[in-house]
Design a protein around this motif. Structure first.
Motif, mmCIF file in Angstrom:
data_model
loop_
_atom_site.group_PDB
_atom_site.id
_atom_site.type_symbol
_atom_site.label_atom_id
_atom_site.label_comp_id
_atom_site.label_asym_id
_atom_site.label_seq_id
_atom_site.Cartn_x
_atom_site.Cartn_y
_atom_site.Cartn_z
ATOM 1 N N ALA A 34 0.468 -1.095 0.331
ATOM 2 C CA ALA A 34 -0.436 -0.172 0.306
ATOM 3 C C ALA A 34 0.268 1.243 -0.271
ATOM 4 C CB ALA A 34 -0.644 0.169 1.215
ATOM 5 N N LYS A 35 0.911 1.550 -1.352
ATOM 6 C CA LYS A 35 2.414 2.620 -1.374
ATOM 7 C C LYS A 35 1.544 3.811 -0.666
ATOM 8 C CE LYS A 35 4.327 6.535 -4.795
ATOM 9 N NZ LYS A 35 3.427 7.379 -3.917
ATOM 10 N N PRO A 36 2.591 5.212 0.296
ATOM 11 C CA PRO A 36 1.997 6.376 0.300
ATOM 12 C C PRO A 36 2.242 7.367 -0.155
ATOM 13 C CG PRO A 36 3.629 5.946 1.871
ATOM 14 C CD PRO A 36 3.564 4.761 0.858
ATOM 15 N N SER A 37 1.347 8.394 -0.542
ATOM 16 C CA SER A 37 1.808 9.840 -0.508
ATOM 17 C C SER A 37 3.061 10.328 -0.819
ATOM 18 C CB SER A 37 0.754 10.288 -0.992
ATOM 19 O OG SER A 37 0.679 11.989 -1.667
ATOM 20 N N GLY A 38 3.699 10.642 -1.355
ATOM 21 C CA GLY A 38 4.866 11.232 -1.677
ATOM 22 C C GLY A 38 5.930 10.372 -2.112
ATOM 23 N N GLY A 72 4.594 -4.089 -11.379
ATOM 24 C CA GLY A 72 3.474 -3.904 -12.097
ATOM 25 C C GLY A 72 2.892 -2.736 -12.635
ATOM 26 N N GLY A 73 3.798 -1.859 -12.215
ATOM 27 C CA GLY A 73 2.893 -0.374 -13.248
ATOM 28 C C GLY A 73 3.503 1.394 -11.666
ATOM 29 N N THR A 74 3.555 2.301 -12.638
ATOM 30 C CA THR A 74 4.207 3.067 -11.677
ATOM 31 C C THR A 74 3.408 4.151 -10.914
ATOM 32 O OG1 THR A 74 6.444 2.812 -13.097
ATOM 33 C CG2 THR A 74 5.702 5.106 -11.864
ATOM 34 N N LEU A 75 3.619 4.475 -9.410
ATOM 35 C CA LEU A 75 2.830 5.313 -9.504
ATOM 36 C C LEU A 75 3.050 6.808 -9.183
ATOM 37 C CD1 LEU A 75 0.307 3.155 -6.483
ATOM 38 C CD2 LEU A 75 -0.712 4.743 -8.683
ATOM 39 N N ASP A 76 2.542 7.805 -9.451
ATOM 40 C CA ASP A 76 3.173 9.376 -9.847
ATOM 41 C C ASP A 76 2.977 9.218 -7.541
ATOM 42 O OD1 ASP A 76 2.949 9.672 -12.396
ATOM 43 O OD2 ASP A 76 0.594 10.377 -11.889
ATOM 44 N N PRO A 77 4.616 9.751 -7.460
ATOM 45 C CA PRO A 77 4.703 10.471 -5.959
ATOM 46 C C PRO A 77 3.317 11.072 -5.099
ATOM 47 C CG PRO A 77 6.429 11.322 -7.858
ATOM 48 C CD PRO A 77 4.932 10.560 -8.530
ATOM 49 N N LEU A 78 2.439 11.814 -6.252
ATOM 50 C CA LEU A 78 1.052 11.746 -5.417
ATOM 51 C C LEU A 78 0.862 11.294 -5.125
ATOM 52 C CD1 LEU A 78 -0.833 14.757 -4.580
ATOM 53 C CD2 LEU A 78 -1.549 14.312 -7.223
ATOM 54 N N ALA A 79 0.719 9.933 -6.226
ATOM 55 C CA ALA A 79 -0.354 9.208 -5.732
ATOM 56 C C ALA A 79 -0.417 8.054 -4.735
ATOM 57 C CB ALA A 79 -0.704 8.075 -7.069
ATOM 58 N N TYR A 112 -9.220 3.487 -9.795
ATOM 59 C CA TYR A 112 -9.048 4.563 -9.562
ATOM 60 C C TYR A 112 -9.871 5.158 -8.739
ATOM 61 C CZ TYR A 112 -4.455 3.390 -12.159
ATOM 62 O OH TYR A 112 -3.537 3.058 -12.410
ATOM 63 N N ARG A 113 -9.171 6.353 -7.413
ATOM 64 C CA ARG A 113 -10.246 6.678 -7.318
ATOM 65 C C ARG A 113 -10.170 8.726 -7.084
ATOM 66 N NH1 ARG A 113 -14.923 6.835 -3.608
ATOM 67 N NH2 ARG A 113 -15.050 8.829 -2.912
ATOM 68 N N HIS A 139 -7.150 19.841 -12.662
ATOM 69 C CA HIS A 139 -6.688 18.758 -12.787
ATOM 70 C C HIS A 139 -6.060 18.236 -11.009
ATOM 71 C CE1 HIS A 139 -5.099 22.471 -9.618
ATOM 72 N NE2 HIS A 139 -4.738 21.690 -8.740
ATOM 73 N N VAL A 140 -5.433 17.175 -10.684
ATOM 74 C CA VAL A 140 -5.843 15.902 -9.443
ATOM 75 C C VAL A 140 -5.438 15.950 -8.549
ATOM 76 C CG1 VAL A 140 -4.570 13.775 -8.570
ATOM 77 C CG2 VAL A 140 -6.104 14.215 -11.445
ATOM 78 N N VAL A 141 -5.820 16.731 -7.242
ATOM 79 C CA VAL A 141 -5.139 17.076 -5.683
ATOM 80 C C VAL A 141 -5.333 15.538 -5.054
ATOM 81 C CG1 VAL A 141 -6.148 19.301 -6.613
ATOM 82 C CG2 VAL A 141 -7.745 17.593 -5.106
ATOM 83 N N THR A 142 -5.986 14.722 -5.245
ATOM 84 C CA THR A 142 -5.452 13.457 -4.373
ATOM 85 C C THR A 142 -5.818 12.036 -5.616
ATOM 86 O OG1 THR A 142 -8.195 12.629 -3.928
ATOM 87 C CG2 THR A 142 -6.209 14.673 -2.710
#
Length: 360
Positions: free
Chosen positions: A17-21, A72-79, A121-122, A291-294
């Motif tokens: 479970a990746k944290p945001s940051g 298996g698929g990068t998440l942005d740092p924000l995500a 995604y949410r 734009h995306v904020v979360t």
């Protein structure tokens, strides 16, 4: 833990479970530090050789060679959310998470099997501002009116996004054109030699699930594009579209400090879908900007933050944080907490040639 009949080392896929940051790669590298020292995934002979080596340099080199690991698929740092990790022969299965469109073609006769590879995604969208990265980590590119947008208009605007669509990746991305990243064209004001190639993706569902209105704490990024930077982007895009302009057009009334509207959408998509681009394009469809904020990936294939029957859950990132600072004592079988947490959520990839009797 695997039963006593299990053969080690294991290969498999699990999710954290990746944290945001932090970046996805930094987390994968942190996980690898533990994986390369565990008999769960590495042959004991290699572990002994690593322990017996005389320099930290050799340990580092041997650790890298001891076992393969990938994502298996990068998440942005924000995500935040589901980040799938493959270990050993599990790395060969990661392409299934990266190319869900291919899976659709191969398994179209089995809807249940195909749905196992869907990504969910949410995301929270903030109206009235467009950024270079399409999310709140970037700089303001332009402002646009937003007060005219209603909940009903958003629901109606989502309709064309359902099904198979062609999506243009952001110009501020690392995708390359003639060997040069797109973001370099944009920053240097170099006209694109040709249009950015659109990608066919599938949005299986997209719904407005929460209308926040002004009841939130999100604000536009403080960093803004200068007129020179806006001109550079225009120049880059005019190489393929003469009418392109990048111009501020914010709300014109005196209530400039009003809190812009935010809302939450939830979607199920195929691999390769840019959620940020969906939000960006939705803003345009509404006659505004967004734009995306979360951004949370709630599911990737059979791995989910809230697993149902037949799913795999995610290892909380705090488990690895604790392993770094306070690994604790091993249990009577020699397993530490992080190993127990991982193997409880591990989809084991059996190697019949090496371990013909492997069981879990």
């Amino acid at each position: 833990m695997p039963k006593a009949t299990a053969k080690y080392p294991l290969s498999g896929i699990f999710a954290i479970a990746k944290p945001s940051g932090p970046t996805s790669m930094s987390l994968v590298n942190d996980v690898k530090k533990h994986v390369v020292g565990s008999r769960l995934f590495v042959e004991e002979a290699k572990l002994k050789s690593t322990k017996g080596s005389g320099t930290s340099r050799r340990k580092s080199k041997y650790g890298r060679e001891a076992v393969k690991i990938g994502q298996g698929g990068t998440l942005d740092p924000l995500a935040d959310g589901v980040l799938v990790i493959g270990v050993g022969k599990g790395t060969k299965k990661l392409t299934e998470f990266l190319d869900c469109v291919k899976v659709l073609g191969e398994f179209s006769y089995d809807v249940n099997l195909f749905m196992a590879w869907i990504q969910e995604y949410r995301t929270t969208c903030l109206l009235g501002c467009e950024t270079d990265s399409y999310d709140s980590e970037g700089a303001q590119v332009r402002r646009a009116p937003w007060k005219h947008v209603t909940k009903e208009q958003v629901e109606k605007a989502l309709e064309p996004f359902r099904g198979e669509i062609f999506q243009t990746p952001p110009i501020f991305s690392a995708l390359k054109m003639d060997g040069k990243p797109l973001y370099e064209y944009a920053r240097e004001g170099i006209p694109l030699p040709r249009p950015i190639e659109k990608r066919k993706v599938t949005i299986h569902s997209i719904e407005l699930v929460e209308w926040k209105g002004a009841d939130h704490s999100f604000r536009y990024p403080e960093k803004k594009f200068t007129p020179e930077q806006q001109k550079a982007v225009e120049t880059a895009l005019k190489g393929v579209e003469e009418s392109t302009t990048v111009q501020d057009n914010p709300e014109t009334d005196t209530d400039t400090e009003a809190v812009p509207t935010a809302f939450v959408i939830q979607m199920k998509v195929s691999g390769g879908t840019y959620v940020r681009s969906v939000v960006h394009d939705l803003g345009h469809a509404l006659g505004s900007a967004a734009h995306v904020v979360t951004l949370t990936r709630t599911r990737q294939g059979r791995f989910a933050l809230e697993p149902s029957e037949g799913d795999y859950g995610c290892v909380p990132w705090e488990v690895f944080v604790k392993a770094n600072t306070d690994p604790g004592e091993a249990d009577e079988d020699g397993w530490r907490e992080w190993e127990r947490e991982v193997v409880e959520r591990l989809d084991v990839i059996e190697d019949k040639k090496t371990h013909p009797e492997a069981k879990t």
